[in-house]
Design a protein around this motif. Sequence first.
Motif, PDB file in Angstrom:
ATOM      1  N   UNK A   1     -37.220  -9.599 -17.894  1.00 58.50           N
ATOM      2  CA  UNK A   1     -35.733  -9.712 -17.806  1.00 58.50           C
ATOM      3  C   UNK A   1     -35.265  -8.880 -16.761  1.00 58.50           C
ATOM      4  N   UNK A   2     -34.603  -9.788 -15.746  1.00 55.30           N
ATOM      5  CA  UNK A   2     -34.067  -9.107 -14.617  1.00 55.30           C
ATOM      6  C   UNK A   2     -32.557  -8.979 -14.699  1.00 55.30           C
ATOM      7  N   UNK A   3     -31.834  -9.342 -15.714  1.00 54.29           N
ATOM      8  CA  UNK A   3     -30.468  -9.088 -15.963  1.00 54.29           C
ATOM      9  C   UNK A   3     -30.298  -9.087 -17.244  1.00 54.29           C
ATOM     10  N   UNK A   4     -29.285  -8.488 -17.801  1.00 56.91           N
ATOM     11  CA  UNK A   4     -28.898  -8.636 -19.288  1.00 56.91           C
ATOM     12  C   UNK A   4     -27.550  -8.391 -19.525  1.00 56.91           C
ATOM     13  N   UNK A   5     -26.813  -8.671 -20.713  1.00 57.18           N
ATOM     14  CA  UNK A   5     -25.521  -8.229 -20.965  1.00 57.18           C
ATOM     15  C   UNK A   5     -25.804  -6.677 -21.469  1.00 57.18           C
ATOM     16  N   UNK A   6     -24.566  -6.037 -21.607  1.00 59.44           N
ATOM     17  CA  UNK A   6     -24.609  -4.313 -21.810  1.00 59.44           C
ATOM     18  C   UNK A   6     -25.447  -3.844 -22.895  1.00 59.44           C
ATOM     19  N   UNK A   7     -25.297  -4.807 -23.898  1.00 57.32           N
ATOM     20  CA  UNK A   7     -26.163  -4.627 -25.156  1.00 57.32           C
ATOM     21  C   UNK A   7     -27.460  -4.518 -25.181  1.00 57.32           C
ATOM     22  N   UNK A   8     -28.128  -5.053 -24.051  1.00 58.48           N
ATOM     23  CA  UNK A   8     -29.602  -5.392 -23.946  1.00 58.48           C
ATOM     24  C   UNK A   8     -30.029  -4.540 -22.399  1.00 58.48           C
ATOM     25  N   UNK A   9     -28.965  -4.126 -21.773  1.00 53.52           N
ATOM     26  CA  UNK A   9     -29.381  -3.404 -20.256  1.00 53.52           C
ATOM     27  C   UNK A   9     -29.745  -2.053 -20.571  1.00 53.52           C
TER      28      UNK A   9
END
Length: 584
Positions: free
Chosen positions: A205-213
Motif C-alpha cells: 500500500x503506497x497511498x491511501x485515503x485518510x481512513x487507511x493512512x
Amino acid sequence: MLHISFFALLSLVTVSLTAVAFFTSRSMLEEEIGRNLTRDAAMLMAQVDMLMFERMQNIHSWSQMDIMQEARVRDVDKRLSQFLTDVVIGYKGMYSKLFFVNIDQRIIAASSPELIGIVHYATANWVRAEVPNGDVFIEDLQLLSPYNDASLVIRAPVQDNYSSQYMGQFYGLFDMRQLFRLLDEASRSDSGERYIVLLDAEGRAIAASGNLRKPEFLLKTTFSNWKADKDQAFFIHSGEPVIASSVLVGRASSPNYLGYVQMGWSLLVFQSTHTAYAPIYKLLEIFIGIIFFTMLLAFWLSQWISGRIASPLLGLTKWVRGVRYFEKQTPPKLEGTLEIRELEKAFATMLQQLERSREQVIQASKLAVIGEMAAIMAHEVRTPLGILSTSVQMLQREPALSAEGHEMTRFILDESSRLKRLVTTMLECSRPRKPQMLFHNVHDIVLHTLELLARQANAKHLCIERQLQAKTPVIVCDAELLTQVFLNLLHNAIQLVANEGRVCIRSTSCNQHLSIEIADNGPGIAVADYHNIFEPFFTKREGGVGLGLTVTKQIMLAHQGNIFIKQSEWGGACFVLDLPLTQE
C-alpha cells in the motif's frame, strides 16, 4: 375454517412477497454498488496514472533542457538554481524540491539554497518507467507518520551534450499530499464512507485515503490478496483487519497511461456492506412493520369477512318479512360479497318499480278526478258560459249602457274567458293526446315561441337572453306539444318577472341528451315547494289554476324526458328540461 384459511393464506403471501422483495432488492443493490465501485476504481486509477505520467514526463523533459548544462560549470551564476526555484513556485505545491546531483553525488543546484553542497546518495530503484524518448526512475518510497512531508523521489539521468557522458542526475520530489488529497476526495460519497488504497506491483500500500493512512497499512502487503475471481466486476471480502464487517470491493489495475508508464500499480475501492446495505435494511424495517400491520389487518379482515357473509343474509331476510306494499320501503344497505350486493340491487330495483307504480296509481287517481270534473264542467258549464258571453257581448252594444255597466260586462267577459281556459286545461290534462314524434329543431321551436310572446315581453320591457349553444338541437319530438311546454314556462316567467326584468333561455347537448334551461330573476320558488310544484291544482300565484306545470310534466314524460326546478343564478326560478335526442 374460513377465518383460519384466510388468515393463513394472507400471512403466507405477505411473508413470501416480503422475503422475495428484500433479497431481490439487496442483490440488485449489491450489484449496482459493486459496479459503481469498480467503475470509480478504474476512473481513479486512470487519474493516478495521468498524474504520475505528467510528473515523470516533467522530470524527464527538464533533464533534457539546455539549462541543465550549467551543471558542467557547477552552476556558478546560479541560473539553474533560479530555474528550479521558479518551477517549484509555478507548480504550486506539486513538487516539494527540485535539485541536481553531479557524478560526485553532491548537490550543485537546487530550488532550496540550503541543499546546495550536500552529498546525496541515490537509493534503490523502485520503479523504472518508460516515458517518451527515455526512462525515468522512482526510488524506493519512504513514508513516515504523520505523512506531512511524504515525497515520491523521481530522477532522470542528465547527459553531457559535449561528451556524450552522463554528468549527473536530476531529482524531483513529488509531494505525496497531492495524491493523498485525490484519494480523500474520492473516498467521500453520498452512499457512505469509502476506503481507497493504491498498491504497487508487489502489493504494498503506497497511498491511501485518510481512513487507511496509518502505519499498520502503508507500505504493508495487507491488501495484496484482495483479488476477484475471473470475469467478476467486483467481489466481497471479509473486511479484516480494516473493519469487522464484510466489504464490497472494486479493483482496477493500471492501464499503462498512453502506453508508456508501466509501473504495475493497482487500486482498491471498497465499502462496508453494512453501509452499502443501509437503504435496504431500512426498507426491511419498513417491510417488517408492514408485515406486522398486515398480520393484524389479516386477523381483523378474516373475522370481518367471515362474519359479513352470514349477517347480511339474516338482515335481508328480516327486512323482507317486514315489507308492506302500502308503505314506502327503503332497502337495507348490505355490505357483503358481490352476490349479496347484487341481491340487494335486485331488491332495490323491485322497490323502485313498486314505488313508481304507486306514484303512477296516485297520479292516475288525480287525473281521474280531474277528468270527471272536466267532463262535468264541459257538459254543465261550457254551454251556459257560451250563452253568458254572447249575451254580455250583445249587452255591450246597447247605447244606453252606462260606464259602470260597461265595466261590469267587461268583468263578466274576463271571468267567463278564465273559466273556459280552466275547462280546456282540465280536458288537456285528463285526456292528453298521443305525441306525433318527428325530427324537429328545438331551437326553431324556442324562437317561434318567443315570437308568440314578444308582445307581452316588450310591454314589460324585459331582457330575454338567448344562449342556444346545443350542437345537436334536432331531436325526435312533437313540435306542437313542446311549443306548449315553452309557452307555459316562458309565459309564467314573463308574468312573474318585474318590469325591465331578465329572462334567459339556454341549451346544451351531451351524451345523447338535449338540456334546456329557462331562468329568470323573478321572486323565485321556495325550496320547500319544489316537490309539489308539478302536482295538480298546486299554485301560489293569484288567479292561477295549478294545472300548467302538471301538463308540462306530462308532456316531458311522454317524450321520455324529465323536468325539474332549481334556483337561477339571479335568485329567481330556473326550470331544466332534459330531452333524449331519439325515442326508443
